[in-house]
Design a protein around this motif. Structure first.
Motif, PDB file in Angstrom:
ATOM      1  N   ALA A 174       7.579   4.088   1.369  1.00  0.00           N
ATOM      2  CA  ALA A 174       6.710   4.591   0.303  1.00  0.00           C
ATOM      3  C   ALA A 174       7.258   5.882  -0.292  1.00  0.00           C
ATOM      4  O   ALA A 174       7.191   6.102  -1.511  1.00  0.00           O
ATOM      5  CB  ALA A 174       5.299   4.810   0.842  1.00  0.00           C
ATOM      6  N   TYR A 194       8.510  -1.779   2.100  1.00  0.00           N
ATOM      7  CA  TYR A 194       7.289  -1.218   1.527  1.00  0.00           C
ATOM      8  C   TYR A 194       6.822  -2.025   0.317  1.00  0.00           C
ATOM      9  O   TYR A 194       5.613  -2.290   0.156  1.00  0.00           O
ATOM     10  CB  TYR A 194       7.502   0.241   1.132  1.00  0.00           C
ATOM     11  CG  TYR A 194       6.332   0.811   0.359  1.00  0.00           C
ATOM     12  CD1 TYR A 194       5.109   1.044   0.995  1.00  0.00           C
ATOM     13  CD2 TYR A 194       6.442   1.088  -1.001  1.00  0.00           C
ATOM     14  CE1 TYR A 194       4.028   1.545   0.292  1.00  0.00           C
ATOM     15  CE2 TYR A 194       5.366   1.590  -1.709  1.00  0.00           C
ATOM     16  CZ  TYR A 194       4.160   1.816  -1.065  1.00  0.00           C
ATOM     17  OH  TYR A 194       3.082   2.300  -1.767  1.00  0.00           O
ATOM     18  N   GLU A 200       3.020  -3.195   0.049  1.00  0.00           N
ATOM     19  CA  GLU A 200       2.196  -2.174  -0.600  1.00  0.00           C
ATOM     20  C   GLU A 200       0.885  -2.688  -1.187  1.00  0.00           C
ATOM     21  O   GLU A 200      -0.101  -1.946  -1.255  1.00  0.00           O
ATOM     22  CB  GLU A 200       2.989  -1.454  -1.699  1.00  0.00           C
ATOM     23  CG  GLU A 200       3.395  -2.298  -2.874  1.00  0.00           C
ATOM     24  CD  GLU A 200       4.092  -1.469  -3.942  1.00  0.00           C
ATOM     25  OE1 GLU A 200       3.642  -0.340  -4.214  1.00  0.00           O
ATOM     26  OE2 GLU A 200       5.092  -1.957  -4.503  1.00  0.00           O
TER      27      GLU A 200
END
Length: 237
Positions: free
Chosen positions: A162, A185, A189
């Motif tokens: 992130a 990620y 996410e």
């Protein structure tokens, strides 16, 4: 200006392979130490002293500090609390100094402080604050995942990804570990809670009946504070 390095280290066991003397090290232990540290500092803790061992934590008993110790996800018997973020609420920590030892997070802090330019604490709770600070500094960035007992874990790597995702458009040279963390990620996410439900540490915490800790640690940007290590104590930047 020379490009800044952006590196991800998946476990403290790999730390000796890196040169971090010009790096701001972001220590990451999402479930739950760094999340709790960020929350505690936001809620007015004067400082959090990370120590490597339970014995060292006990040595502060006469100082009048709150003592917090966790091993294998459980509060160590005889201590005020462990590393649940809910133990770091304002009514419990405001104006207090806490001495903390955990299975993974404080070990990562202890190892990185030996050679790092600076050590700060990252979590999903203060993601944007951390990223904005890193962008403003003319230093390399080193994202240190605490992992689980010196082994790789998913949740810390996701947070590292992130950070990479926010910083990669700036003038950084990314190592392969950073690229991989970012890729991971991007897969996770849209639903971090569902993705991290796969993790081994998530399973450990569920067995202890503390699923709410997991959900809390995945909150985004509810904290503006950045804990920074100064004279072996984590304080508000």
């Amino acid at each position: 200006m020379q490009k800044r390095k952006l590196e991800v280290c998946y476990t403290p066991a790999l730390l000796p392979l890196y040169d971090i003397k010009n790096s701001i090290v972001v220590v990451i232990d999402i479930f739950r130490a760094t999340s709790s540290i960020c929350y505690g500092i936001e809620n007015g803790a004067l400082g959090i002293i990370p120590v490597a061992s339970v014995e060292e934590c006990i040595s502060f008993e006469k100082e009048g500090y709150l003592l917090a110790a966790e091993r294998d996800g459980k509060v160590v018997a005889g201590f005020d609390f462990g590393n649940s973020p809910f133990a770091y609420a304002e009514d419990k920590v405001n104006g207090k100094t806490i001495v903390l030892t955990t299975t993974n997070g404080t070990h990562a802090i202890d190892e990185s402080k030996k050679t790092a330019y600076q050590v700060i604490i990252g979590s999903f709770l203060n993601l944007d604050a951390v990223c904005n600070y890193l962008k403003s500094q003319d230093k390399d960035v080193f994202l240190l995942c605490a992992g689980w007992k010196n082994k790789f874990n998913l949740e810390d790597t996701l947070f590292a990804g992130a950070v990479v995702n926010q910083l990669k458009a700036d003038d950084y040279f990314l190592d392969d570990a950073s690229i991989a963390a970012d890729d991971l990620y991007q897969i996770a996410e849209d639903d971090l809670e569902a993705y991290t439900a796969k993790t081994s540490h998530s399973e450990r915490l569920k067995k202890l009946g503390i699923e709410e800790d997991i959900k809390f640690c995945l909150n985004l940007n509810i904290v503006k504070s950045i804990p920074v290590l100064k004279d072996n104590k984590l304080v508000k930047m």
